[in-house]
Design a protein around this motif. Structure first.
Motif, PDB file in Angstrom:
ATOM      1  N   GLU B 219      38.843  10.717  37.380  1.00  0.00           N
ATOM      2  CA  GLU B 219      38.584  11.000  38.527  1.00  0.00           C
ATOM      3  C   GLU B 219      36.802  11.088  38.726  1.00  0.00           C
ATOM      4  OE1 GLU B 219      39.955  15.277  38.985  1.00  0.00           O
ATOM      5  OE2 GLU B 219      38.463  15.635  40.539  1.00  0.00           O
ATOM      6  N   PHE B 220      36.160  11.313  38.130  1.00  0.00           N
ATOM      7  CA  PHE B 220      34.683  11.398  38.227  1.00  0.00           C
ATOM      8  C   PHE B 220      34.050   9.820  37.877  1.00  0.00           C
ATOM      9  CE2 PHE B 220      35.723  15.919  38.087  1.00  0.00           C
ATOM     10  CZ  PHE B 220      34.927  16.111  39.486  1.00  0.00           C
ATOM     11  N   GLN B 221      34.804   8.971  37.341  1.00  0.00           N
ATOM     12  CA  GLN B 221      34.408   7.824  37.075  1.00  0.00           C
ATOM     13  C   GLN B 221      33.391   7.722  36.017  1.00  0.00           C
ATOM     14  OE1 GLN B 221      33.384   6.251  41.010  1.00  0.00           O
ATOM     15  NE2 GLN B 221      35.442   5.081  40.938  1.00  0.00           N
ATOM     16  N   LEU B 222      33.775   8.437  35.007  1.00  0.00           N
ATOM     17  CA  LEU B 222      32.900   8.672  33.893  1.00  0.00           C
ATOM     18  C   LEU B 222      33.671   7.907  32.582  1.00  0.00           C
ATOM     19  CD1 LEU B 222      32.121  12.427  33.841  1.00  0.00           C
ATOM     20  CD2 LEU B 222      30.455  10.594  34.803  1.00  0.00           C
ATOM     21  N   SER B 223      32.474   7.240  31.789  1.00  0.00           N
ATOM     22  CA  SER B 223      32.959   6.702  30.658  1.00  0.00           C
ATOM     23  C   SER B 223      32.961   7.490  29.335  1.00  0.00           C
ATOM     24  CB  SER B 223      32.189   5.327  30.416  1.00  0.00           C
ATOM     25  OG  SER B 223      31.150   5.619  30.447  1.00  0.00           O
ATOM     26  N   GLY B 224      33.716   7.426  28.446  1.00  0.00           N
ATOM     27  CA  GLY B 224      33.465   8.275  27.496  1.00  0.00           C
ATOM     28  C   GLY B 224      34.257   7.870  26.251  1.00  0.00           C
ATOM     29  N   ALA B 225      34.371   8.658  25.333  1.00  0.00           N
ATOM     30  CA  ALA B 225      35.303   8.291  24.028  1.00  0.00           C
ATOM     31  C   ALA B 225      35.934   9.713  23.428  1.00  0.00           C
ATOM     32  CB  ALA B 225      34.395   7.687  22.918  1.00  0.00           C
ATOM     33  N   VAL B 226      37.122   9.211  22.809  1.00  0.00           N
ATOM     34  CA  VAL B 226      37.930  10.383  22.502  1.00  0.00           C
ATOM     35  C   VAL B 226      37.995  10.134  20.733  1.00  0.00           C
ATOM     36  CG1 VAL B 226      39.953   8.951  23.304  1.00  0.00           C
ATOM     37  CG2 VAL B 226      40.020  11.345  22.579  1.00  0.00           C
ATOM     38  N   SER B 227      37.998  11.120  20.156  1.00  0.00           N
ATOM     39  CA  SER B 227      38.513  10.876  18.848  1.00  0.00           C
ATOM     40  C   SER B 227      39.857  11.731  18.624  1.00  0.00           C
ATOM     41  CB  SER B 227      37.517  11.926  17.699  1.00  0.00           C
ATOM     42  OG  SER B 227      37.782  11.761  16.417  1.00  0.00           O
ATOM     43  N   VAL B 228      40.904  10.932  17.923  1.00  0.00           N
ATOM     44  CA  VAL B 228      42.216  11.418  17.799  1.00  0.00           C
ATOM     45  C   VAL B 228      42.408  11.750  16.186  1.00  0.00           C
ATOM     46  CG1 VAL B 228      42.949   9.781  19.506  1.00  0.00           C
ATOM     47  CG2 VAL B 228      43.158   9.121  17.408  1.00  0.00           C
ATOM     48  N   GLU B 229      43.454  12.646  16.324  1.00  0.00           N
ATOM     49  CA  GLU B 229      43.993  13.155  15.066  1.00  0.00           C
ATOM     50  C   GLU B 229      45.353  12.710  15.135  1.00  0.00           C
ATOM     51  OE1 GLU B 229      43.124  17.315  13.579  1.00  0.00           O
ATOM     52  OE2 GLU B 229      43.246  17.532  15.613  1.00  0.00           O
ATOM     53  N   PRO B 255      51.179  -3.465  20.656  1.00  0.00           N
ATOM     54  CA  PRO B 255      51.006  -2.358  21.775  1.00  0.00           C
ATOM     55  C   PRO B 255      50.444  -0.970  21.168  1.00  0.00           C
ATOM     56  CG  PRO B 255      53.427  -2.315  20.904  1.00  0.00           C
ATOM     57  CD  PRO B 255      52.728  -3.390  20.229  1.00  0.00           C
ATOM     58  N   TYR B 256      50.086  -1.392  19.790  1.00  0.00           N
ATOM     59  CA  TYR B 256      49.579  -0.051  19.167  1.00  0.00           C
ATOM     60  C   TYR B 256      48.118  -0.576  18.324  1.00  0.00           C
ATOM     61  CZ  TYR B 256      54.395   1.866  19.417  1.00  0.00           C
ATOM     62  OH  TYR B 256      55.401   2.205  19.997  1.00  0.00           O
ATOM     63  N   ALA B 257      47.338   0.639  18.332  1.00  0.00           N
ATOM     64  CA  ALA B 257      46.240   0.521  17.449  1.00  0.00           C
ATOM     65  C   ALA B 257      46.565   1.476  16.400  1.00  0.00           C
ATOM     66  CB  ALA B 257      44.996   0.544  18.345  1.00  0.00           C
ATOM     67  N   LEU B 258      45.906   1.379  15.219  1.00  0.00           N
ATOM     68  CA  LEU B 258      45.968   2.577  14.123  1.00  0.00           C
ATOM     69  C   LEU B 258      44.715   3.227  14.182  1.00  0.00           C
ATOM     70  CD1 LEU B 258      46.707   0.184  11.164  1.00  0.00           C
ATOM     71  CD2 LEU B 258      48.522   1.323  12.616  1.00  0.00           C
ATOM     72  N   ALA B 259      44.937   4.736  14.127  1.00  0.00           N
ATOM     73  CA  ALA B 259      44.274   5.890  14.380  1.00  0.00           C
ATOM     74  C   ALA B 259      43.192   5.719  13.080  1.00  0.00           C
ATOM     75  CB  ALA B 259      44.891   7.146  14.124  1.00  0.00           C
ATOM     76  N   CYS B 260      43.387   5.335  12.059  1.00  0.00           N
ATOM     77  CA  CYS B 260      42.594   5.338  10.917  1.00  0.00           C
ATOM     78  C   CYS B 260      41.555   4.098  10.844  1.00  0.00           C
ATOM     79  CB  CYS B 260      43.612   5.389   9.612  1.00  0.00           C
ATOM     80  SG  CYS B 260      44.506   3.763   9.261  1.00  0.00           S
ATOM     81  N   ASP B 262      41.526   1.533  13.287  1.00  0.00           N
ATOM     82  CA  ASP B 262      40.928   1.083  14.614  1.00  0.00           C
ATOM     83  C   ASP B 262      40.065   2.310  15.377  1.00  0.00           C
ATOM     84  OD1 ASP B 262      42.024  -1.536  14.607  1.00  0.00           O
ATOM     85  OD2 ASP B 262      43.756  -0.453  15.003  1.00  0.00           O
ATOM     86  N   GLY B 263      40.398   3.476  15.235  1.00  0.00           N
ATOM     87  CA  GLY B 263      39.777   4.612  15.449  1.00  0.00           C
ATOM     88  C   GLY B 263      39.020   5.313  14.124  1.00  0.00           C
ATOM     89  N   PRO B 264      38.983   6.695  14.214  1.00  0.00           N
ATOM     90  CA  PRO B 264      39.724   7.524  15.187  1.00  0.00           C
ATOM     91  C   PRO B 264      38.938   7.652  16.486  1.00  0.00           C
ATOM     92  CG  PRO B 264      38.200   8.787  13.654  1.00  0.00           C
ATOM     93  CD  PRO B 264      38.059   7.423  13.197  1.00  0.00           C
ATOM     94  N   VAL B 265      37.697   6.859  16.534  1.00  0.00           N
ATOM     95  CA  VAL B 265      37.187   7.063  18.145  1.00  0.00           C
ATOM     96  C   VAL B 265      37.696   5.764  19.101  1.00  0.00           C
ATOM     97  CG1 VAL B 265      34.961   7.169  19.256  1.00  0.00           C
ATOM     98  CG2 VAL B 265      35.031   8.166  16.850  1.00  0.00           C
ATOM     99  N   PHE B 266      38.382   6.206  20.255  1.00  0.00           N
ATOM    100  CA  PHE B 266      38.603   5.414  21.026  1.00  0.00           C
ATOM    101  C   PHE B 266      37.765   5.350  22.338  1.00  0.00           C
ATOM    102  CE2 PHE B 266      42.180   5.300  17.902  1.00  0.00           C
ATOM    103  CZ  PHE B 266      42.571   4.187  17.793  1.00  0.00           C
TER     104      PHE B 266
END
Lengths: 304, 275
Positions: B219-229, B255-260, B262-266
């Protein structure tokens, strides 16, 4: 020197400790975590003719002394396997066994045909037993005639050893074992995972996206031992044991019921150095007891 | 700082338990001595710890690296006692040895030119950001934390966090401390204030919160990153048990990346965050 080398078909393996397909990636994931020289054979993640995306999450769940998985054989396909995965595998001193699966009998033949002349591949393991693939798969391992026919077709494509990996999810594993022996397999490997299930009581949903999956780990070891024991009595080709092997003690049990070699599977996830540790421990054990591996294989003593 | 090539990226090592302290309700700070892990670790990465003396528990348990201390060669993880694994972990004693596999996964990366870093954390999702703020302590940009929990007895290390950031916005579900409500309301109000600053979002926490942050980012056109569990059997790409759905896969069969691995940060826009 106490001898722990084994032979399957025309290929010698420096030791009888292998790592099971699907638990060791394409080996590169374990770089820095294990001494590859101590692993008798790396059995690769299953390779199929075309790439596969694998199943939707959730794919895994931990159970009492075991785990359920429904990964669904995601892999890069045979072409990319040769280009992207073989270069690393080729650098290893371990024997390389490529695990192969297909939806149809023709797929197995085609994949093995593609791989037969690729340098660095020592043997093939035919995955007749993945419980998590919707089409095919299971029928190859649960129908003796089909299993024999597929093995015979693949046999025509290669002179390399063929190891047929069997499922325990059948009424008589020895019927299937005898059939693939008839079809020309050089060895059997058993067991693949047992079909299992877990439920999230809070949401009333299954723990896996595919509802059921394959159970592995120490929880299945007693079943694996019984199946391997049964197979060893039923066929005259070598049997490679799989099922909950975590340490030397577990491996010794399988040797005693008749297995020529073992594959370490689920244990690789928690202890990536496990297979190499078992090899070192086996060497020490044989030295201390002044035994060769052949003295252990089938040494079970049954009264009466 | 570039990683020391003599330290392997990931390795297993036995670590001594240096301390274990209760820092909030059912929340513990476990400090382990492992100089080789400390030397190699980067903010955003995690370790996979063996749970001691419990044969029935098979897998290691993954934990964000919460804090490192280069001088003493120790690192800490923050955990909630929620299941079998964390209960067993909670029983460790000083001096016990735990086997640690790590450091694993990728790291937080903040684009050059950022002058306002916005951290959005829910519950134990705060864990990886202490290490990040430690590491970026000298960076001149603004560091704003939005930190929400169910009730005030669940906040962790507020004094320490407030020292490391420019401003700390607290929310609780029950209104027992800070603002009543979720971090999302608080974050939205902040984002509505026009700013010339280059903002970058980092988030970790419950799935519903991550989705809301993802929507706000768009919505605010911000970039960022998410750390998944994610549940993980191995933590290093072998079991393939931790797929994360990609929004725009590079190829139909991937269709998938691996959290461990390729992440945990996407990137915030890269993945589909499912309920």
């Amino acid at each position: 020197m106490n001898e722990i080398a084994i032979r399957i078909g025309s290929v010698e393996f420096a030791n009888p400790i292998m790592v099971a397909s699907g638990t060791f990636g394409y080996a590169e994931e374990f770089d820095g975590l294990v001494d590859f020289r101590e692993i008798g054979a790396v059995v690769t993640k299953t390779v199929t003719l075309e790439p596969r995306p694998g199943n939707a999450p959730p794919r895994i769940y931990e159970t009492a002394a075991g785990m359920l998985n429904s990964i669904g054989l995601p892999n890069v396909g045979v072409k990319d396997f040769i280009d992207q995965k073989m270069p690393f595998l080729r650098t290893l001193q371990s024997r390389i066994v490529v695990n192969v699966a297909g939806v149809t009998a023709k797929d197995y033949v085609a994949v093995v045909a593609c791989l037969d002349s690729v340098p660095g591949i020592d043997a093939f393991e035919l995955n007749y037993s993945c419980p998590n693939v919707k089409q095919g798969g299971m029928s190859f391992s649960s129908n003796a005639q089909i299993a024999e026919a597929v093995t015979a077709s693949v046999r025509k494509e290669t002179k390399k050893p063929l190891i047929a990996k069997l499922t325990p999810n059948v009424t008589s594993i020895s019927d299937i074992g005898r059939a693939v022996e008839q079809g020309g397999a050089d060895a059997l490997s058993a067991i693949n995972t047992l079909v299992g299930m877990a439920v999230d009581v809070r949401t009333r949903k299954p723990r896996l996206s595919t509802i059921t999956g394959g159970l592995s780990g120490p929880a299945i070891k007693p079943i694996a031992l019984a199946k391997v024991y049964e197979l060893c009595k039923s066929v005259s080709i070598p049997v490679v044991a799989i099922g909950g092997i975590m340490n030397l003690h577990d491996a010794l049990e399988f040797f005693m019921v008749g297995a020529i070699a073992v594959q370490v599977g689920t244990a690789n996830f928690m202890n990536p150095g496990c297979a190499a540790e078992i090899t070192r421990d086996l060497r020490c054990y044989c030295q201390q007891q002044d035994l060769n591996l052949s003295d252990l294989i089938g040494s079970l003593e049954v009264d009466g | 700082m570039s990683p020391d090539p003599s330290i392997p990226c990931k390795h297993t090592v036995d670590c001594r338990v240096e301390s274990i302290a209760c820092v909030a309700v059912e929340t513990f700070l476990l400090t382990l001595r492992a100089p080789s892990i400390v030397k190699a670790a980067r903010p955003g990465q995690f370790v996979n710890l063996s749970v001691p003396r419990c044969g029935e528990i098979l897998w290691r348990r993954p934990f964000s690296i919460h804090q490192v201390d280069n001088e003493s060669g120790t690192f800490s993880v923050l955990f909630n006692v929620v299941g079998r694994g964390s209960q067993a972990l909670n029983r460790v004693q000083l001096g016990d040895s735990l086997n640690c596999l790590g450091p694993l996964g990728n790291r937080f990366q903040i684009p050059p030119g950022t002058d306002e870093l916005i951290i959005v954390a829910g519950g134990l999702g705060i864990a990886p950001f202490y290490f990040l703020l430690q590491d970026w302590a000298q960076e001149p940009f603004q560091k704003i934390i939005f930190y929400g929990v169910a009730s005030n007895d669940r906040f962790c290390r507020l004094d320490d966090f407030s020292r490391l950031c420019s401003s700390l916005h607290l929310t609780t579900d029950d209104g027992s401390q800070g603002e009543k409500g979720t971090v999302i309301d608080s974050l939205r109000r902040h984002l509505c204030i026009k700013s010339e600053r280059n903002r970058f979002l980092l988030t970790c926490g419950p799935t519903s919160m991550l989705r809301a942050v993802q929507r706000l980012g768009a919505e605010f056109q911000l970039s960022g990153a998410v750390s998944v569990e994610n549940r993980m059997a191995c933590g290093f790409g072998a079991c393939m048990g931790c797929p994360v759905k990609l929004k725009n896969p590079g190829a139909p069969h991937k269709p998938y990346a691996l959290a461990c691995k390729d992440g945990p940060v996407f990137s915030l826009t890269e993945i589909v965050i499912d309920e």
